[in-house]
Write an enzyme that holds these catalytic residues in place. Structure first.
Site, PDB file in Angstrom:
ATOM      1  N   CYS A  97      71.510 -90.270   6.800  1.00 30.86           N
ATOM      2  CA  CYS A  97      70.698 -89.203   7.384  1.00 30.86           C
ATOM      3  C   CYS A  97      71.587 -88.261   8.197  1.00 30.86           C
ATOM      4  O   CYS A  97      72.680 -88.614   8.621  1.00 30.86           O
ATOM      5  CB  CYS A  97      69.591 -89.780   8.267  1.00 30.86           C
ATOM      6  SG  CYS A  97      70.182 -90.561   9.788  1.00 30.86           S
ATOM      7  N   ASP A 134      70.477 -92.342  24.234  1.00 32.56           N
ATOM      8  CA  ASP A 134      69.833 -93.135  23.187  1.00 32.56           C
ATOM      9  C   ASP A 134      69.563 -94.598  23.577  1.00 32.56           C
ATOM     10  O   ASP A 134      68.423 -95.041  23.563  1.00 32.56           O
ATOM     11  CB  ASP A 134      70.666 -93.072  21.904  1.00 32.56           C
ATOM     12  CG  ASP A 134      69.993 -93.775  20.742  1.00 32.56           C
ATOM     13  OD1 ASP A 134      68.758 -93.662  20.616  1.00 32.56           O
ATOM     14  OD2 ASP A 134      70.691 -94.436  19.952  1.00 32.56           O
ATOM     15  N   SER A 139      63.330 -92.616  27.879  1.00 37.66           N
ATOM     16  CA  SER A 139      63.054 -92.000  26.580  1.00 37.66           C
ATOM     17  C   SER A 139      63.689 -90.609  26.564  1.00 37.66           C
ATOM     18  O   SER A 139      63.260 -89.721  27.303  1.00 37.66           O
ATOM     19  CB  SER A 139      61.546 -91.890  26.344  1.00 37.66           C
ATOM     20  OG  SER A 139      61.273 -91.012  25.280  1.00 37.66           O
ATOM     21  N   ARG A 141      63.441 -88.299  24.470  1.00 39.71           N
ATOM     22  CA  ARG A 141      62.478 -87.269  24.057  1.00 39.71           C
ATOM     23  C   ARG A 141      61.519 -86.906  25.187  1.00 39.71           C
ATOM     24  O   ARG A 141      61.200 -85.727  25.384  1.00 39.71           O
ATOM     25  CB  ARG A 141      61.698 -87.742  22.832  1.00 39.71           C
ATOM     26  CG  ARG A 141      62.556 -87.873  21.582  1.00 39.71           C
ATOM     27  CD  ARG A 141      61.713 -87.900  20.322  1.00 39.71           C
ATOM     28  NE  ARG A 141      60.732 -88.973  20.308  1.00 39.71           N
ATOM     29  CZ  ARG A 141      60.939 -90.176  19.793  1.00 39.71           C
ATOM     30  NH1 ARG A 141      62.104 -90.463  19.248  1.00 39.71           N
ATOM     31  NH2 ARG A 141      60.007 -91.083  19.793  1.00 39.71           N
ATOM     32  N   CYS A 194      54.837 -82.916   8.061  1.00 40.06           N
ATOM     33  CA  CYS A 194      55.684 -84.089   8.324  1.00 40.06           C
ATOM     34  C   CYS A 194      54.925 -85.381   8.024  1.00 40.06           C
ATOM     35  O   CYS A 194      55.485 -86.326   7.454  1.00 40.06           O
ATOM     36  CB  CYS A 194      56.205 -84.086   9.758  1.00 40.06           C
ATOM     37  SG  CYS A 194      54.944 -84.094  11.049  1.00 40.06           S
ATOM     38  N   CYS A 214      58.748 -97.307   9.330  1.00 38.09           N
ATOM     39  CA  CYS A 214      59.609 -96.133   9.247  1.00 38.09           C
ATOM     40  C   CYS A 214      60.862 -96.459   8.430  1.00 38.09           C
ATOM     41  O   CYS A 214      61.559 -97.441   8.715  1.00 38.09           O
ATOM     42  CB  CYS A 214      59.996 -95.680  10.650  1.00 38.09           C
ATOM     43  SG  CYS A 214      61.117 -94.267  10.680  1.00 38.09           S
ATOM     44  N   GLN A 220      67.868-100.177   8.822  1.00 41.86           N
ATOM     45  CA  GLN A 220      68.718-100.835   9.814  1.00 41.86           C
ATOM     46  C   GLN A 220      68.427-102.330   9.958  1.00 41.86           C
ATOM     47  O   GLN A 220      69.118-103.031  10.702  1.00 41.86           O
ATOM     48  CB  GLN A 220      68.545-100.154  11.176  1.00 41.86           C
ATOM     49  CG  GLN A 220      68.938 -98.692  11.167  1.00 41.86           C
ATOM     50  CD  GLN A 220      68.638 -97.989  12.469  1.00 41.86           C
ATOM     51  OE1 GLN A 220      69.202 -98.324  13.516  1.00 41.86           O
ATOM     52  NE2 GLN A 220      67.745 -97.004  12.439  1.00 41.86           N
ATOM     53  N   CYS A 240      66.526 -91.663   7.641  1.00 41.78           N
ATOM     54  CA  CYS A 240      65.601 -90.892   6.803  1.00 41.78           C
ATOM     55  C   CYS A 240      65.373 -89.533   7.449  1.00 41.78           C
ATOM     56  O   CYS A 240      65.210 -89.445   8.663  1.00 41.78           O
ATOM     57  CB  CYS A 240      64.274 -91.639   6.642  1.00 41.78           C
ATOM     58  SG  CYS A 240      63.049 -90.783   5.627  1.00 41.78           S
ATOM     59  N   CYS A 243      60.705 -86.346   7.412  1.00 42.03           N
ATOM     60  CA  CYS A 243      59.792 -85.649   8.332  1.00 42.03           C
ATOM     61  C   CYS A 243      60.461 -84.446   8.984  1.00 42.03           C
ATOM     62  O   CYS A 243      59.774 -83.557   9.506  1.00 42.03           O
ATOM     63  CB  CYS A 243      59.247 -86.604   9.391  1.00 42.03           C
ATOM     64  SG  CYS A 243      60.483 -87.271  10.522  1.00 42.03           S
TER      65      CYS A 243
END
Length: 380
Positions: A97, A134, A139, A141, A194, A214, A220, A240, A243
């Site tokens: 990816c 990460d 989080s 995000r 998505c 997912c 993984q 991947c 989306c």
């Protein structure tokens, strides 16, 4: 120096060291996130790679005493290869990816955050800072969303107006009370492209992901891939992008700001057959610099086997028979047996029948029988 002036200096310096976007938010608790995380846990939607203590994921003050602010950073990564290689008969290729192209992004972001820390401490020696990327407790995000980096899309990625969702995120907690930036309004609207593009239905609804389904997560894992997902994997060996590539906000977004993020096309779209026999040393030397190598070679090899089955690559049958007969790892032997059956051919059938007579591992025997079922019309 005033905090306002310091913030301006930090923003200016961030541009000089290759940070593409920076935002500031408070260190207050992420209350809404906590509710979502609890619900995810109840539903069994977590991947298991996350920080297990939800309180640490939502309360920055548990991570840094007297935390006042969080600085969020974003770096844009490429979405297209400058040099393209193609998959062709007899030389089938897998794909990593986009987030695993170039040097491991953890190292890149930590470098930028370290430089940012040093700059802040040079201006305010008594300041306290704690950075993470990460694998940290927070989080990325949620921090980025509140700091105005972008909005949280229905695909569970941060989408920036400038770079789409092709950004790496990191953050720094500090005890300096910076003025927070305003969040960006959600711009997904009624779009569900998505959700429609997700190959396994892992996007349950906008903003909710069942990580257990997912493909990025599944690539993984180290065990046998459940049958229902093998056909969905395609030629993906790690991660991947479905989306993201389906998102209209990513149309035309392709940035090559950072040399260390540039993909080696032979590396991120590798030939599949050589992966089957790669040694630990060779794997580390070749794929070690990629973030997609963090789980070791076993998942990549298993995924390569599934990809060869996806292509029904008859030229790989001999190599797959070697894996089925000689590899010490049941997951690789079994997956190879299934793949041999899916590809088909007389040599494949004979090899499976012979393996069925000598194999002793119960799980591998199940996979051998799945492979043989292709010859009996038991699978499509």
């Amino acid at each position: 120096m005033s905090i306002q002036s310091l913030k301006k200096d930090i923003i200016q310096y961030s541009k000089e060291i290759g940070i593409d976007k920076i935002g500031f938010t408070t260190a207050s608790t992420f209350g809404e996130l906590k509710n979502r995380l609890v619900r995810q846990q109840e539903l069994g939607y977590q991947s298991g790679f996350e920080e297990s203590d939800i309180e640490k994921r939502v309360n920055p003050k548990l991570l840094l005493d007297e935390a006042q602010s969080i600085i969020s950073i974003a770096l844009a990564y490429p979405s297209k290869m400058k040099v393209r290689v193609t998959s062709k008969k007899g030389e089938r290729r897998g794909i990593f990816c986009r987030a695993s192209w170039g040097e491991d992004y953890h190292h890149i972001l930590r470098d930028r955050l370290r430089k940012l820390e040093e700059f802040i401490l040079s201006k305010v020696p008594e300041a306290r800072v704690k950075s993470m990327v990460d694998t940290g407790e927070l989080s990325d995000r949620a921090v980025a969303e509140r700091a105005g980096i972008g909005w949280s899309g229905k695909n569970c990625s941060i989408i920036t107006p400038e770079f789409g969702s092709y950004v790496y995120l990191g953050e720094m907690i500090t005890n300096i009370p910076f003025e927070p930036d305003a969040p960006i309004e959600d711009q997904c609207g009624d779009c569900t492209l998505c959700l429609d593009a997700c190959p396994t239905g892992a996007l349950v609804q906008g903003g909710q992901l069942n990580a257990q389904r997912c493909v990025a997560f599944l690539t993984q894992t180290k065990g046998f891939l459940p049958d229902e997902f093998r056909e969905k994997l395609g030629n993906r060996v790690y991660g991947c992008d479905s989306c993201q590539t389906a998102c209209p906000k990513n149309k035309g977004k392709d940035f090559h700001f950072h040399d260390e993020m540039e993909p080696d096309s032979e590396l991120v779209k590798p030939l599949l057959k050589p992966i089957l026999k790669i040694s630990n040393r060779e794997f580390k030397e070749k794929f070690g610099p990629l973030s997609g190598s963090w789980r070791g070679k076993k998942p990549i090899q298993r995924n390569a086997i599934v990809a060869l089955a996806h292509f029904k690559d008859e030229t790989a049958v001999e190599d797959l028979i070697d894996v089925m007969n000689k590899d010490s790892r049941p997951v690789l032997r079994g997956t190879a047996a299934w793949a041999i059956g899916k590809i088909g051919g007389e040599a494949a059938k004979v090899a499976l029948e012979k393996a069925n007579d000598i194999e002793t591992d119960p799980e591998v025997i199940v996979e051998i029988n799945k492979g043989l079922a292709y010859f009996n019309g038991g699978q499509s």
